[in-house]
Design an enzyme around this catalytic site. Structure first.
Site, PDB file in Angstrom:
ATOM      1  N   ASP A  41       0.542  -0.959  -0.234  1.00 19.88           N
ATOM      2  CA  ASP A  41       0.105   0.103   0.192  1.00 19.88           C
ATOM      3  C   ASP A  41       0.802   1.313   0.424  1.00 19.88           C
ATOM      4  O   ASP A  41       0.217   1.760   0.792  1.00 19.88           O
ATOM      5  CB  ASP A  41      -0.704   0.236   1.093  1.00 19.88           C
ATOM      6  CG  ASP A  41      -2.530  -1.229   0.595  1.00 19.88           C
ATOM      7  OD1 ASP A  41      -2.435  -1.438  -0.027  1.00 19.88           O
ATOM      8  OD2 ASP A  41      -2.915  -0.737   2.086  1.00 19.88           O
ATOM      9  N   CYS A  80      -4.562  -5.291  -2.797  1.00 18.33           N
ATOM     10  CA  CYS A  80      -3.053  -6.455  -2.423  1.00 18.33           C
ATOM     11  C   CYS A  80      -3.346  -8.160  -3.208  1.00 18.33           C
ATOM     12  O   CYS A  80      -1.991  -8.474  -3.829  1.00 18.33           O
ATOM     13  CB  CYS A  80      -3.946  -6.960  -1.394  1.00 18.33           C
ATOM     14  SG  CYS A  80      -3.670  -5.324  -0.304  1.00 18.33           S
ATOM     15  N   LYS A 133       4.343 -10.334   3.153  1.00 25.15           N
ATOM     16  CA  LYS A 133       2.680 -11.082   3.180  1.00 25.15           C
ATOM     17  C   LYS A 133       2.703 -11.392   1.853  1.00 25.15           C
ATOM     18  O   LYS A 133       3.186 -10.712   0.574  1.00 25.15           O
ATOM     19  CB  LYS A 133       2.343  -9.398   2.811  1.00 25.15           C
ATOM     20  CG  LYS A 133       1.165  -9.639   2.705  1.00 25.15           C
ATOM     21  CD  LYS A 133       0.125  -8.297   2.812  1.00 25.15           C
ATOM     22  CE  LYS A 133      -1.502  -8.402   1.807  1.00 25.15           C
ATOM     23  NZ  LYS A 133      -1.994  -7.120   2.063  1.00 25.15           N
ATOM     24  N   HIS A 135      -0.818 -13.414   0.559  1.00 27.56           N
ATOM     25  CA  HIS A 135      -1.912 -13.100   0.200  1.00 27.56           C
ATOM     26  C   HIS A 135      -2.644 -14.143  -1.343  1.00 27.56           C
ATOM     27  O   HIS A 135      -3.244 -12.731  -1.313  1.00 27.56           O
ATOM     28  CB  HIS A 135      -2.254 -11.905  -0.157  1.00 27.56           C
ATOM     29  CG  HIS A 135      -3.428 -10.919   0.715  1.00 27.56           C
ATOM     30  ND1 HIS A 135      -3.620  -9.785   0.427  1.00 27.56           N
ATOM     31  CD2 HIS A 135      -4.170 -11.644   0.881  1.00 27.56           C
ATOM     32  CE1 HIS A 135      -4.921  -9.701   1.415  1.00 27.56           C
ATOM     33  NE2 HIS A 135      -5.394 -10.844   1.684  1.00 27.56           N
ATOM     34  N   SER A 158      -2.987  -9.632   5.127  1.00 24.67           N
ATOM     35  CA  SER A 158      -2.606  -7.998   6.085  1.00 24.67           C
ATOM     36  C   SER A 158      -2.965  -7.720   6.895  1.00 24.67           C
ATOM     37  O   SER A 158      -3.538  -8.918   7.582  1.00 24.67           O
ATOM     38  CB  SER A 158      -3.784  -7.240   4.843  1.00 24.67           C
ATOM     39  OG  SER A 158      -4.122  -7.125   3.534  1.00 24.67           O
ATOM     40  N   ASP A 319       2.804  -2.638  -3.552  1.00 22.50           N
ATOM     41  CA  ASP A 319       1.343  -3.706  -4.645  1.00 22.50           C
ATOM     42  C   ASP A 319       0.497  -3.011  -5.288  1.00 22.50           C
ATOM     43  O   ASP A 319      -0.130  -3.071  -6.122  1.00 22.50           O
ATOM     44  CB  ASP A 319       1.140  -4.620  -3.672  1.00 22.50           C
ATOM     45  CG  ASP A 319       0.075  -3.507  -2.522  1.00 22.50           C
ATOM     46  OD1 ASP A 319       0.737  -2.772  -2.169  1.00 22.50           O
ATOM     47  OD2 ASP A 319      -0.547  -4.841  -1.706  1.00 22.50           O
ATOM     48  N   ASN A 320       0.134  -1.825  -4.668  1.00 20.74           N
ATOM     49  CA  ASN A 320      -0.812  -1.120  -4.737  1.00 20.74           C
ATOM     50  C   ASN A 320      -0.789   0.578  -4.230  1.00 20.74           C
ATOM     51  O   ASN A 320       0.024   0.635  -3.930  1.00 20.74           O
ATOM     52  CB  ASN A 320      -2.455  -1.352  -5.045  1.00 20.74           C
ATOM     53  CG  ASN A 320      -2.581  -2.003  -3.742  1.00 20.74           C
ATOM     54  OD1 ASN A 320      -2.566  -3.204  -3.295  1.00 20.74           O
ATOM     55  ND2 ASN A 320      -1.917  -0.921  -2.520  1.00 20.74           N
TER      56      ASN A 320
END
Lengths: 585, 585
Positions: A41, A80, A133, A135, A158, A319-320
């Site tokens: 994030d 994610c 992580k 995920h 997360s 990731d974003n």
């Protein structure tokens, strides 16, 4: 400098170079090591090297400066799980079936048929490790150990998907980040989702050659970085003589807050070690980011110490975009503000630039030009074919790969992007889960077919579909997406280049829609101990998934199984050799 | 590296260092040279080192990296003339009387009583030069030659305040930037402002020891950078053995468009040399910025070539934020987007961060730590006392100086800002011209007393006064001014630190308002050839201020006067010796 000095300097350099060559046993281009950092994030704007005024990221900045900054790097998805599906497979995430954020007790995961980067590199005998992580599924069969990774330490999802251990930092007036959530839970006990207590407490998992142990549950977030750091540096030390792939998807700087807070109203929270709390000007977010920087500094120091810099390519990205509703603690998309939107939720979960345009750089001493920059279009889906190329592994046959080899961009001065059209799959189209092409990058243009806010706002009411022409920006000239060249209704009269681009884009869009195949996740029957209400990660259901920590700083007790050897045997039987074989082709 | 290599390297370094010391004749700290770069209308976000993805600023970036990036640098004003008044005097601009943008035929200028940086440095025998945009008065008496500068080459105001020569770049499909304006004038002749044809055509002035010549009118914007470059490098070459101050306020990257365009509707325009047109990914703005970068690269190369790096401190910043209504061509405030405003006009002329928070760095080989950063609060008003300190000139007595010495911040690792409260004077208060405190920076906080859009929007209707409490942001955590801590109506309940800060801010604001003295510009009687309708810069009124170019690449014909020796004598008589004396104290 005079003649004598010049001569002596030359002589010194000659001798030292020679010593160096003797010391470096491996040809740098022969199966180089890969270290892939993937922050959670983190938006474009929060690094020193991308211009943030107050964050402290000296180690990251130094690596970026001494490598090539990649200023047009798009994530494979604005959320994610799907961004990780795209990264790991080199494919558009809807092809993999991962089309949303996976929860803590889901029975879904990245299909075992998908080939991950780790599985690619195993074909040429890389040792593969992941810390952080994952995920892409928390069930045993979906964990990294069964997706090509030899070693894993981390939270499998997360850091806001459960509560940490209640700790406090001595002499520090700041509250423990998990405390208010605990208080909240104390006041109003909420039934665990699907009746599975596994989701209450964050677990820390360790895997070694697909043997698995739950190290801590709930884990202590204020000590997580030290553990990740220990794992990463030890992994490099243990594997220094052979090619390795270290994938480091940080749990930082995703906000923490437990399962039960209300988005938008909870105090915003981050976590960091006690040593780092309140040490930066950028608040709790800055502390968390400084901790990422600390870990990265340690990894690089380890590479330096072992003389591996010239044998190791480092890629660094996120990731974003930031979870903007979390305000101060969400970080910043920087210049990628998507101003035309008129709402501030142009980060995570949106396909405005702020949601998918990531800070990124590549570093490889001796191969990548220091202080260089490229604004060629890159996708995180490109990592798979690029690592494959550099490691000398043929690409898997019979599957559609959307990523493109970016080695030229990294290694040459004027390497060109191989993405003529880079499609962005987002969340405002008609399918369920609402995944479809929402935007595309073509040359300098970004065309939106559908815009909607990211997390934290009323999606339905603010969603706009562009059915006639796309909403068009020249994001090379207007990275903030402020001034549309085409508003979706009228073609730009005085701009023949843009008109021609729109025509090409509409053709490519129609083709993409007509030919794209959405993947489905094949059901995986319940494994040992699994079943409805029992898909979550739980150290001991009789104690509501709360156990003492088994952490061992020296990894002395490294070979263990979940429960028992018998359990582990059953687990392998359940996965089946056939499945393994299929995935390895 | 082995023992022998190490020994030889040490020996080589020792010898080369010694050679070096002998070559450097001047103690670096004894009256260092100053080079002050001041770009026009360049926002925070447009440089490589501040994270812009597509601009090309390699020379600027390299200097920034090898120096100290100053991430909290505020301009003295959000508009051209007043920001320069603040920079030159170290005082809040309303004290000087310069409270708006000066036009081309104004009879006003920076009062001669004000002490400029150049006048300060003259006291200890610096040679002083300025190349570029002065914009503190175009009348002879107000030009740089009479304000402490030995040499001047430049347009005395903004590059949109008149038309350039109509030229085109061979083989380049891009239109000449001035062409459409010329066409426009051809079609609809518009009376020159105040009946003074001087405003029709941009002049290029040259001054040497206060003797003045108009070199070109109209000037050729496509060749301006080469001329500025020639002046700057020659100035350094000519003065390499004695302390010098080179002030380089670029005319780039202010948009061009002649007098008569309509703001918001004209095509957006920039200028650059033919060689640079269409060479960047960032459009015409990128070309112009690349030209700035080229000039800076040349200046630094000259300093290097002459061995002056260790004797020269370079400061680099901008005058105010981007003129956002000019869309693509206005550049970008980057992360300083002022999102809470809800309008995109948070750049130039506003006291949102985007209007006043500038990209900046200091570079001084041997004195300033490379790859360092400081986020201490700095104002461009600080340049005056800082240069004075470093040059060993006592500050002028009897005047209020608002700038503070920032030498500690530049030269030491943890230097602290001396601005407890830094007030920002803007344009939405009640005075005429509407100048007053609109905001203040205090610690991590930015408090707004009045917000309004910058250029290009309806000011009156969008102006908000905060009469009870200020609108408060923590701009260290929230540089985009998105999430207010106090909305102006209600004190933040759970934030005692912010509440206490608001109390302190309100007290300081009251004190500032009660004690601040607005300056007035004392009238200066018409000089030779001046008078109503004749205050503009005009090479020849009988040809409507259009003349052949007198440019001489080698400055062979350097001593000249306006008109005649007699004219020049009258001019000096008119200024008076007394006036000179007064200013020199």
């Amino acid at each position: 400098m005079n003649q004598l000095a010049r001569f002596l300097l030359l002589l010194a350099l000659l001798i030292s170079t020679k010593t160096r060559v003797v010391a470096a046993l491996r040809d740098p281009l022969d199966r180089p090591n890969f270290v892939l950092f993937f922050v959670d994030d983190l938006g474009y704007g929060d690094l020193g090297f991308t211009g943030h005024p107050t964050t402290s990221t000296p180690n990251i900045d130094r690596l970026a400066w001494n490598g090539k900054t990649l200023t047009t790097w798009y994530s494979g998805c604005a959320l994610c799980s799907c961004s990780r599906a795209a990264l790991m497979t080199g494919r558009q995430y809807p092809r993999t079936g991962i089309r949303q954020v996976l929860g803590t007790v889901d029975d879904l995961g990245l299909p075992l048929e998908e080939v991950t980067i780790a599985e690619q590199l195993k074909k040429v005998n890389y040792t593969t490790g992941i810390v952080g992580k994952w995920h892409l599924g928390q069930r045993l069969a979906y964990l990294p150990g069964n997706q090509g990774f030899d070693y894993y330490l981390g939270i499998p999802y997360s850091d806001d998907m459960g509560n940490g251990k209640q700790t406090s930092c001595p002499g520090n007036k700041a509250e423990d980040p998990t405390e208010p959530v605990q208080e909240h839970l104390k006041g109003k006990p909420i039934p665990p989702p699907d009746g599975d207590y596994a989701a209450w407490y964050l677990p820390l998992l360790y895997q070694e050659h697909n043997k698995t142990r739950i190290i801590e549950q709930p884990l202590d977030l204020t000590k997580l970085a030290q553990k990740y750091n220990r794992f990463a540096t030890k992994f490099i030390e243990d594997n220094k003589d052979e090619p390795f792939f270290l994938y480091f998807p940080f749990n930082h700087v995703h906000t923490t807050s437990g399962n039960n807070d209300k988005w938008d109203t909870m105090p915003n929270r981050q976590f960091a070690s006690c040593e780092l709390k309140n040490r930066t000007k950028r608040g709790a977010f800055g502390d968390a980011l400084a901790e990422v920087d600390w870990m990265i500094g340690n990894v690089y120091e380890t590479l330096q110490r072992l003389g591996l810099e010239e044998n190791t390519m480092i890629l660094w990205t996120s990731d974003n975009g930031p979870a903007t509703p979390r305000r101060f603690d969400a970080g910043s998309y920087g210049i990628f503000s998507g101003e035309y939107a008129g709402y501030p939720w142009t980060g995570k979960a949106s396909t405005w630039e702020g949601g998918i345009r990531m800070p990124a750089f590549a570093h490889w001493k001796g191969q990548i030009q220091p202080f260089s920059r490229s604004s060629q279009t890159i996708s995180s889906m490109d990592v798979f074919p690029t690592f494959s190329h550099l490691a000398g592994v043929p690409l898997p046959s019979g599957i559609v790969l959307d990523g493109r080899d970016m080695a030229d961009i990294l290694l040459q001065e004027n390497g060109q992007s191989r993405h003529d059209f880079l499609f962005f799959y987002g969340f405002c189209n008609g399918h369920w889960p609402r995944t479809g092409v929402t935007a595309v990058r073509h040359g300098p243009y970004k065309a939106h077919f559908c815009t909607s806010p990211g997390l934290g706002a009323g999606h339905e009411s603010m969603t706009v579909h562009y059915n006639k022409y796309p909403l068009l920006f020249n994001v090379e000239e207007d990275p903030s997406e402020t001034f549309p060249i085409c508003d979706g209704n009228t073609l730009p009269e005085n701009d023949p280049d843009a008109r021609a681009a729109i025509e090409r884009i509409l053709r490519a869009y129609a083709m993409e829609k007509a030919t794209f195949e959405y993947g489905k996740i094949p059901p995986l029957p319940p494994g040992p101990g699994e079943g409805k209400g029992h898909y979550g990660v739980c150290c001991n259901r009789s104690t509501n998934c709360s156990c003492e920590s088994l952490w061992d700083d020296n990894f002395q007790s490294r070979l263990f199984t979940v429960g028992s050897e018998e359990h582990h045997a059953r687990y392998h039987e359940y996965l089946g050799e056939e499945n393994h074989m299929k995935r390895a082709t």
